[in-house]
Motif scaffolding. Structure first.
Motif, PDB file in Angstrom:
ATOM      1  N   GLU A   1      10.926  20.088   6.602  1.00  0.00           N
ATOM      2  CA  GLU A   1      11.256  18.980   5.908  1.00  0.00           C
ATOM      3  C   GLU A   1      10.395  18.474   4.770  1.00  0.00           C
ATOM      4  N   LEU A   2       9.062  18.385   4.921  1.00  0.00           N
ATOM      5  CA  LEU A   2       8.272  17.857   4.053  1.00  0.00           C
ATOM      6  C   LEU A   2       8.471  18.858   2.811  1.00  0.00           C
ATOM      7  N   LEU A   3       8.688  20.197   3.142  1.00  0.00           N
ATOM      8  CA  LEU A   3       8.843  21.185   1.938  1.00  0.00           C
ATOM      9  C   LEU A   3       9.840  20.833   1.263  1.00  0.00           C
ATOM     10  N   ASP A   4      11.198  20.461   1.992  1.00  0.00           N
ATOM     11  CA  ASP A   4      12.272  20.000   1.515  1.00  0.00           C
ATOM     12  C   ASP A   4      12.312  18.846   0.268  1.00  0.00           C
ATOM     13  N   ALA A   5      11.543  17.958   0.930  1.00  0.00           N
ATOM     14  CA  ALA A   5      11.072  16.565   0.164  1.00  0.00           C
ATOM     15  C   ALA A   5      10.265  17.099  -1.210  1.00  0.00           C
TER      16      ALA A   5
ATOM     17  N   ILE B   1       3.632  11.346   9.330  1.00  0.00           N
ATOM     18  CA  ILE B   1       3.495  12.796   9.528  1.00  0.00           C
ATOM     19  C   ILE B   1       5.201  13.193   9.692  1.00  0.00           C
ATOM     20  N   VAL B   2       5.243  14.491   9.016  1.00  0.00           N
ATOM     21  CA  VAL B   2       6.632  15.048   8.584  1.00  0.00           C
ATOM     22  C   VAL B   2       6.498  16.521   9.063  1.00  0.00           C
ATOM     23  N   ASN B   3       7.627  16.982   9.800  1.00  0.00           N
ATOM     24  CA  ASN B   3       7.585  18.343   9.877  1.00  0.00           C
ATOM     25  C   ASN B   3       7.504  19.249   8.943  1.00  0.00           C
ATOM     26  N   ASP B   4       6.778  20.222   8.942  1.00  0.00           N
ATOM     27  CA  ASP B   4       6.535  20.833   7.801  1.00  0.00           C
ATOM     28  C   ASP B   4       7.635  21.296   6.749  1.00  0.00           C
TER      29      ASP B   4
ATOM     30  N   MET C   1       0.661  -1.275  -0.258  1.00  0.00           N
ATOM     31  CA  MET C   1      -0.068   0.086   0.101  1.00  0.00           C
ATOM     32  C   MET C   1       1.053   1.086   0.124  1.00  0.00           C
ATOM     33  N   PRO C   2       0.490   2.196  -0.980  1.00  0.00           N
ATOM     34  CA  PRO C   2       1.387   3.553  -0.915  1.00  0.00           C
ATOM     35  C   PRO C   2       1.124   4.274   0.576  1.00  0.00           C
ATOM     36  N   LEU C   3       2.154   4.837   0.964  1.00  0.00           N
ATOM     37  CA  LEU C   3       2.186   5.879   1.902  1.00  0.00           C
ATOM     38  C   LEU C   3       1.900   7.186   1.614  1.00  0.00           C
ATOM     39  N   GLY C   4       0.806   7.961   2.577  1.00  0.00           N
ATOM     40  CA  GLY C   4       0.647   9.068   2.388  1.00  0.00           C
ATOM     41  C   GLY C   4       1.387  10.016   3.425  1.00  0.00           C
ATOM     42  N   ILE C   5       1.763  11.236   2.897  1.00  0.00           N
ATOM     43  CA  ILE C   5       2.671  11.941   3.775  1.00  0.00           C
ATOM     44  C   ILE C   5       1.717  13.415   4.189  1.00  0.00           C
ATOM     45  N   MET C   6       1.696  13.621   5.340  1.00  0.00           N
ATOM     46  CA  MET C   6       1.076  14.981   5.754  1.00  0.00           C
ATOM     47  C   MET C   6       1.983  15.830   6.668  1.00  0.00           C
ATOM     48  N   SER C   7       1.973  17.167   6.520  1.00  0.00           N
ATOM     49  CA  SER C   7       2.614  17.897   7.102  1.00  0.00           C
ATOM     50  C   SER C   7       1.985  17.985   8.781  1.00  0.00           C
ATOM     51  N   LEU C   8       2.997  18.278   9.544  1.00  0.00           N
ATOM     52  CA  LEU C   8       2.743  18.369  11.126  1.00  0.00           C
ATOM     53  C   LEU C   8       1.637  19.244  11.425  1.00  0.00           C
ATOM     54  N   GLY C   9       1.576  20.555  10.506  1.00  0.00           N
ATOM     55  CA  GLY C   9       0.838  21.325  10.681  1.00  0.00           C
ATOM     56  C   GLY C   9      -0.718  20.895  10.394  1.00  0.00           C
ATOM     57  N   ASP C  10      -0.931  20.365   9.407  1.00  0.00           N
ATOM     58  CA  ASP C  10      -2.132  20.060   8.999  1.00  0.00           C
ATOM     59  C   ASP C  10      -2.832  18.760   9.790  1.00  0.00           C
TER      60      ASP C  10
ATOM     61  N   THR D   1       4.223  17.140  18.947  1.00  0.00           N
ATOM     62  CA  THR D   1       5.437  17.742  18.356  1.00  0.00           C
ATOM     63  C   THR D   1       6.104  16.643  17.815  1.00  0.00           C
ATOM     64  N   LEU D   2       7.206  17.069  16.888  1.00  0.00           N
ATOM     65  CA  LEU D   2       8.320  16.175  16.334  1.00  0.00           C
ATOM     66  C   LEU D   2       9.384  16.488  16.640  1.00  0.00           C
ATOM     67  N   SER D   3      10.425  15.728  16.845  1.00  0.00           N
ATOM     68  CA  SER D   3      11.706  16.360  16.938  1.00  0.00           C
ATOM     69  C   SER D   3      12.410  16.513  15.671  1.00  0.00           C
ATOM     70  N   GLU D   4      13.645  16.808  15.245  1.00  0.00           N
ATOM     71  CA  GLU D   4      14.211  17.210  13.906  1.00  0.00           C
ATOM     72  C   GLU D   4      14.451  15.636  13.450  1.00  0.00           C
ATOM     73  N   HIS D   5      13.978  15.442  11.993  1.00  0.00           N
ATOM     74  CA  HIS D   5      14.073  14.231  11.196  1.00  0.00           C
ATOM     75  C   HIS D   5      13.571  13.288  12.114  1.00  0.00           C
TER      76      HIS D   5
END
Length: 673
Positions: free
Chosen positions: A475-479, A470-473, A385-394, A408-412
């Protein structure tokens, strides 16, 4: 003269005819109620979709009625056979006095017509009133209002008359054939007929019992294998039925020998008399007792499974309707469109709307194998199954809207949220197969999974079958900028003002996107009211199908037992009269009658409960594969309690009736002497 004689026979023997009459009346009423749904729906304020569901229910009931008519036909023939058996001596006296067989047959025909007409009339009256109750239940299941008025279905009435008229004709033919098959000596000596002998050797009974148990155990094991019950239902039922019949066949010789090993209990009171009576009767009635056990399996299994599924569907409705309305837009480069989409919801019907974005790339659930137990059932099921990715803010915005605190999420670091189709509680179980602190590679970067609050977050209305990372905002923007994300989904979840029809709102909103020229976008509109309406329609179908079949099989089984025991009481009148003459007290006689009735009622019940436990377990095993297994045993226990209450009621009524037949006869004999 024959008309008066038949009428006088019915009036004089009303106690004998009462069971037959009640059986007929119940059958007619139930058949009418469950075939009049189309007319019942006329007094309900239903939507078009709900009306479609009711029509589907009517079609299903038409099919079910064929099965029910066959069961009721068998039940009525069995009850009629009870009457014929009770009246063999009476028919023998008619023959002895010179009455031709065709005249005796005419009397039986007239009696059947009198009882049948009365039962049909009373049954339809009960059915008319009962249909009002089912209309109210339908209104409650569909959450609609009902316009009170007289409900009458001419089609259901004619269908009921036609079906039961055909059954009565079969009964008449059966009575004629039965009467012609008896010789005068058979009729006059009916009360002296001995039971067929069972197995002469104990080892034969033990061997049959062990073989039957082995066959039944094999059927159990086969049924408990995943998908086998669905693929091989009829062979499994056939094998289980064969094992059940063999077990009951062995009881006649096996049970009596077993009871005789405990001499203190065997010779206590009238136990010896009871065990010998039951042992002799089981040999000739084992088919009936095995059939009752199987019918109890169908009754309990149908009712429990139906109400289990209703409970699961109610839970699914709650999990699928987090918002009043959801519009999901699937495509590329949708960020620039968000303001446009949000403007669509600038309407007085909308109380609040929020937007969140789910990105998707090349990552699948299998890419997390470094941190997941690959032997777990969850991994095996969702590896591709494909993974979905969402920003921590959303993600936090959705949590806040659903009354949850932000995380909250730590860096990386990443978090994992799973709200899978039908997998209630799976998000809370993530810790059972996730290895925290182990590095995992995503977007050409190294991340670790952080253990955050595992309460499942609802992302949209309807089924959501995608694991979300769920990824920090930032870090998701960088991806995104690095090109690791190719497609995405925009979710717009709206809460509507009270009393707004969500389905009508969804249709009105379609005007905003049905003519869109963006061929790369796919729109999916889901209103909570639409989900609720369709789910309640399915609940309606499940409820009535399970009630219809379950109640038919339940009542059929207990009526058969009741009739058999009342017939047994008639046969045992002289035996108990002899016991009374040699000084046996009424208290011991009552205890003997109670014990005999209890053995007949509760041996089939015990086997039926074992069958039901295995059957329901097998059904739940297959439902689990479809993500619809029940999460609570409460519906099953409540259903079981209701069935046992009905069963005990029939047992008490049968015991009282048997006692009245036996003790009443003894009192009359004593008075005569």
């Amino acid at each position: 003269m024959y008309y008066k004689l038949a009428f006088r026979n019915v009036r004089k023997s009303y106690k004998d005819f009462s069971i037959y009459f009640i059986t007929l009346t119940f059958s007619v009423a139930l058949f009418y109620i469950f075939n009049s749904f189309e007319q019942q729906a006329a007094i309900l304020d239903m939507s078009e979709g709900q009306g479609t569901m009711v029509q589907a229910l009517v079609t299903i009931m038409d099919v079910m009625s064929v099965i029910v008519a066959a069961v009721f036909g068998f039940l009525i023939l069995y009850a009629n056979n009870f009457l014929i058996k009770r009246r063999k001596k009476e028919m023998g006296l008619y023959t002895l006095l010179g009455m031709p067989r065709r005249k005796i047959s005419l009397i039986l025909i007239l009696e059947t017509v009198y009882i049948g007409f009365a039962a049909l009339l009373f049954g339809l009256i009960v059915g008319y009133f009962g249909s009002h109750l089912t209309s109210l239940l339908t209104a409650r299941l569909l959450a609609v209002s009902a316009n009170f008025g007289f409900v009458f279905s001419l089609q259901a009435t004619l269908k009921t008359i036609l079906i039961f008229g055909a059954v009565f004709i079969i009964v008449l033919i059966f009575n004629r054939m039965t009467l012609n098959g008896y010789e005068l000596i058979d009729l006059l000596r009916a009360e002296r007929k001995n039971e067929e002998p069972g197995a002469k050797h104990l080892w034969v009974s033990v061997l049959v019992f062990l073989l039957g148990s082995g066959i039944l155990g094999g059927a159990y094991v086969w049924a408990l294998q995943p998908t086998q019950l669905l693929l091989n239902l009829l062979p499994i039922i056939g094998l289980g039925a064969l094992g059940t019949f063999m077990i009951f066949k062995s009881f006649a010789g096996f049970m009596l020998k077993f009871m005789q090993t405990n001499k203190g209990h065997y010779y206590k009171g009238l136990n010896m008399f009871v065990f010998r009576q039951v042992g002799a009767k089981i040999n000739s009635t084992y088919r009936m007792m095995a059939t009752v056990s199987l019918m109890l399996l169908f009754a309990l299994g149908t009712l429990i499974t139906g109400f289990n599924l209703n409970t699961v569907m109610a839970e699914e409705i709650e999990s699928q309707t987090a918002f009043d309305y959801t519009l999901s837009v699937h495509g590329q480069n949708l960020n620039k469109e968000i303001d446009t989409y949000m403007a669509w919801f600038d309407r007085p019907e909308v109380e609040h709307v929020s937007a969140s974005t789910i990105y998707r790339g090349e990552q699948t659930f299998a890419d997390l194998e470094a941190i997941i137990d690959t032997q777990s059932e969850t991994y095996q099921r969702y590896a591709t199954m494909p993974l979905g990715i969402m920003s921590l803010g959303d993600f936090n915005s959705l949590r806040t809207r659903q009354g949850l605190s932000s995380v909250t999420l730590s860096e990386h670091s990443i978090a994992l949220n799973m709200q899978m189709n039908g997998m209630s509680g799976i998000n809370e179980q993530i810790g059972d197969f996730i290895h925290y602190g182990v590095p995992v590679s995503l977007f050409n970067e190294t991340y670790t999974v952080q253990d955050v609050d595992r309460t499942a977050v609802k992302f949209e209305n309807g089924y959501f079958t995608m694991p979300i990372i769920i990824v920090n905002d930032n870090e998701l923007l960088d991806a995104i900028n690095a090109g690791h994300v190719e497609t995405k989904t925009l979710l717009l979840n709206a809460d509507l003002v009270s009393d707004i029809d969500g389905v009508a709102f969804a249709r009105s909103l379609e005007n905003n996107y049905q003519h869109e020229e963006d061929r790369y976008a796919i729109y999916n509109s889901v209103a909570a009211d639409d989900i609720i309406e369709s789910s309640r329609g399915m609940e309606l179908i499940l409820t009535y199908v399970s009630l219809y079949l379950g109640s038919v099989f339940l009542v059929t089984s207990v009526v058969i037992l009741a009739l058999q025991q009342l017939s047994e009481a008639s046969d045992n009148q002289k035996r108990y009269n002899v016991l009374s003459k040699i000084g046996v007290s009424d208290r011991m006689v009552r205890h003997s009658i109670f014990a005999q009735n209890a053995l007949y009622f509760f041996i089939p019940l015990l086997i039926g409960l074992i069958h039901t436990y295995v059957g329901v377990t097998a059904v739940n095993l297959n439902l689990k594969l479809a993500m619809m297994s029940p999460t609570s045993v409460k519906p099953a226990l409540m259903t079981l309690g209701f069935v046992l209450a009905v069963y005990l009621l029939y047992f008490v009524v049968t015991y009282v009736g048997s006692k009245s037949i036996i003790l009443g006869k003894n009192d009359r004999n004593t008075a005569t002497e």
